[in-house]
Scaffold this active site. Structure first.
Site, PDB file in Angstrom:
ATOM      1  N   GLU A 116       7.012  20.890  36.375  1.00 55.27           N
ATOM      2  CA  GLU A 116       7.267  22.781  35.913  1.00 55.27           C
ATOM      3  C   GLU A 116       6.704  23.480  36.731  1.00 55.27           C
ATOM      4  O   GLU A 116       6.544  24.918  36.755  1.00 55.27           O
ATOM      5  CB  GLU A 116       7.086  22.814  34.668  1.00 55.27           C
ATOM      6  CG  GLU A 116       8.050  21.923  33.309  1.00 55.27           C
ATOM      7  CD  GLU A 116       9.162  22.349  32.998  1.00 55.27           C
ATOM      8  OE1 GLU A 116       9.944  22.935  33.285  1.00 55.27           O
ATOM      9  OE2 GLU A 116       9.697  21.540  32.311  1.00 55.27           O
ATOM     10  N   HIS A 139       1.002  23.695  29.853  1.00 53.65           N
ATOM     11  CA  HIS A 139       2.680  23.816  28.776  1.00 53.65           C
ATOM     12  C   HIS A 139       2.051  22.303  27.967  1.00 53.65           C
ATOM     13  O   HIS A 139       1.588  21.592  28.759  1.00 53.65           O
ATOM     14  CB  HIS A 139       3.953  23.439  29.588  1.00 53.65           C
ATOM     15  CG  HIS A 139       4.510  22.678  29.204  1.00 53.65           C
ATOM     16  ND1 HIS A 139       5.357  23.384  27.904  1.00 53.65           N
ATOM     17  CD2 HIS A 139       5.350  21.659  29.249  1.00 53.65           C
ATOM     18  CE1 HIS A 139       6.183  22.670  27.746  1.00 53.65           C
ATOM     19  NE2 HIS A 139       6.423  21.886  28.372  1.00 53.65           N
ATOM     20  N   HIS A 141       3.868  20.318  23.855  1.00 52.64           N
ATOM     21  CA  HIS A 141       5.058  19.866  23.129  1.00 52.64           C
ATOM     22  C   HIS A 141       4.455  19.821  21.646  1.00 52.64           C
ATOM     23  O   HIS A 141       4.769  19.148  20.732  1.00 52.64           O
ATOM     24  CB  HIS A 141       5.512  18.666  23.731  1.00 52.64           C
ATOM     25  CG  HIS A 141       6.328  18.765  24.868  1.00 52.64           C
ATOM     26  ND1 HIS A 141       6.852  17.539  25.317  1.00 52.64           N
ATOM     27  CD2 HIS A 141       6.781  19.255  25.990  1.00 52.64           C
ATOM     28  CE1 HIS A 141       6.528  17.973  25.918  1.00 52.64           C
ATOM     29  NE2 HIS A 141       7.021  19.818  26.800  1.00 52.64           N
ATOM     30  N   GLU A 169      -6.838  35.668  11.507  1.00 52.38           N
ATOM     31  CA  GLU A 169      -7.864  35.479  13.087  1.00 52.38           C
ATOM     32  C   GLU A 169      -6.529  35.237  13.707  1.00 52.38           C
ATOM     33  O   GLU A 169      -6.464  35.539  14.957  1.00 52.38           O
ATOM     34  CB  GLU A 169      -8.179  33.978  13.215  1.00 52.38           C
ATOM     35  CG  GLU A 169      -9.638  33.791  12.046  1.00 52.38           C
ATOM     36  CD  GLU A 169     -10.431  34.789  13.132  1.00 52.38           C
ATOM     37  OE1 GLU A 169     -11.050  34.987  14.317  1.00 52.38           O
ATOM     38  OE2 GLU A 169     -11.147  35.596  11.848  1.00 52.38           O
ATOM     39  N   HIS A 210      11.842  23.162  22.111  1.00 49.20           N
ATOM     40  CA  HIS A 210      10.863  22.559  23.555  1.00 49.20           C
ATOM     41  C   HIS A 210       9.023  22.109  23.761  1.00 49.20           C
ATOM     42  O   HIS A 210       8.724  21.490  23.463  1.00 49.20           O
ATOM     43  CB  HIS A 210      10.625  22.786  24.505  1.00 49.20           C
ATOM     44  CG  HIS A 210      10.458  21.963  26.506  1.00 49.20           C
ATOM     45  ND1 HIS A 210      11.568  22.073  27.280  1.00 49.20           N
ATOM     46  CD2 HIS A 210       9.404  21.480  25.943  1.00 49.20           C
ATOM     47  CE1 HIS A 210      10.439  21.252  27.960  1.00 49.20           C
ATOM     48  NE2 HIS A 210       9.036  21.459  27.809  1.00 49.20           N
TER      49      HIS A 210
END
Ligand code: 2HA
Ligand code: ZN
Length: 270
Positions: A116, A139, A141, A169, A210
C-alpha cells in the site's frame, strides 16, 4: 553513531505494531504504517549517505524527493516486528527522480515496503498540504469499522454523522469527519488517488469491506483516531439491529462541538 534499535523511532513503532496486533486489527500481514522521519534526528543513528539498495516504485513521487520514511514491509506480520525490526521494517528515502526509493536501513533478506506504499505516499502528499506537521499514515483492519461498511450507507457525511452520534466524544476527536472509499482493488495507484482525494479534507479514510487509514502528527494521534472510530462502529454494530429509543440530536452535537472548540465539517450537521 547511536544504536538505531534503541531509538524512539524503532521502539515506538515496535510498541505500536504489537499493540495493534493485540487489538486484533492486524491479522496475518494485515496493516501497514509509514512515518515521515526527521532527517536530523535520524542522522544521529544512520549515515544517510550509505544507500543499501534502490527500490523502484510504480508512480512519480517527485514531490516527496529527499523525504525519508520508516515503513513496514510487504507480507510482514505486525506481531513479528518487535522480535525482528530489521527484517520487518525499512527506512527509505525518496530518490531525486521520484520513481525510486533508496534503502537506508532494514528490509534485511530482500524485503520491500508495504504493497500500500503508493497510497501511503499519496496520503502523505495530501496531508502535508493540509498540515505541514503531518507525519504518520497508518492502515489496519478493525472488525467493527469493516462490518459497518456492509450495513450502513458509505456516503462520507452519512457515515460520519452516524459515528458522531455513537459516542459523545467522537465529534470532538474527529470533527473533520471520515471519508469512505467504495470497494476497489487495493495496492494500486487508483485506490491511492481515490484515498488521497478524500484524505486531503480529513485525517481518516475508511476503505469499504477492507479497513481504515488514520493519519496524524504522531503515532498516537493516528492510532487514537482509528481507535475512536472503531469504538463508535462497535457501538453501532451492537445497536443497529435493535429498536433505537434515544439518540444525540444533531443540534446537541453542534452545541458539544462549540463547547469544545471543535469545528465540524462545514454543512455536515445541517
Ligand atoms: O499490508 O493490509 O491492504 C497488507 C494490507 C493490504
Ligand atoms: Zn489492508
Amino acid at each position: 553513531m547511536k544504536n538505531i534499535l534503541e531509538s524512539p523511532i524503532i521502539t515506538e513503532i515496535c510498541d505500536m505494531t504489537a499493540n495493534m496486533y493485540r487489538l486484533g486489527w492486524d491479522e496475518r500481514n494485515g496493516g501497514n504504517i509509514s512515518w515521515l522521519l526527521d532527517e536530523q534526528e535520524l542522522a544521529e543513528y544512520l549515515d544517510l549517505s550509505q544507500v543499501i539498495r534502490n527500490i523502484p516504485i510504480a508512480f512519480d513521487a517527485a514531490e516527496l524527493a529527499g523525504r525519508i520514511f520508516l515503513v513496514t514491509g510487504t507480507g510482514k506480520y505486525f506481531k513479528n516486528v518487535t522480535g525482528n525490526p530489521q527484517e520487518n521494517l525499512g527506512i527509505v528515502r525518496v530518490a531525486s527522480n521520484g520513481t525510486e526509493l533508496e534503502l537506508l536501513w532494514g528490509f534485511e533478506g530482500g524485503a520491500l515496503p508495504t504493497s500500500e506504499f503508493p497510497t501511503h505516499l499519496m496520503n502523505h502528499m495530501a496531508r502535508l498540504k493540509a498540515d505541514p506537521e503531518h507525519r504518520i499514515v497508518m492502515h489496519c483492519h478493525p472488525a467493527n469499522t469493516i462490518a459497518m461498511t456492509f450495513v450502513h450507507s458509505i456516503d462520507d457525511r452519512e457515515f460520519t454523522c452516524t459515528l458522531w452520534q455513537m459516542i459523545t466524544e467522537c465529534i470532538v476527536v474527529f470533527p473533520d469527519g471520515v471519508g469512505v472509499v467504495p470497494w476497489m482493488v487495493s495496492g494500486t495507484n487508483d485506490i491511492g488517488e481515490a484515498t488521497a482525494r478524500k484524505i486531503k479534507d480529513c485525517r481518516l479514510v475508511v476503505w469499504a469491506h477492507h479497513g481504515i487509514f488514520g493519519t496524524g502528527r504522531t503515532l498516537d494521534e493516528a492510532f487514537g483516531l482509528i481507535e475512536t472510530v472503531e469504538k463508535a462502529a462497535q457501538i453501532y454494530m451492537k445497536i443497529a439491529h435493535l429498536d433505537i429509543k434515544n439518540t444525540i440530536p444533531k443540534e446537541q452535537l453542534k452545541a458539544l462541538a462549540e463547547t469544545f472548540h471543535a469545528v465540524p465539517r462545514e454543512g455536515w450537521l445541517d
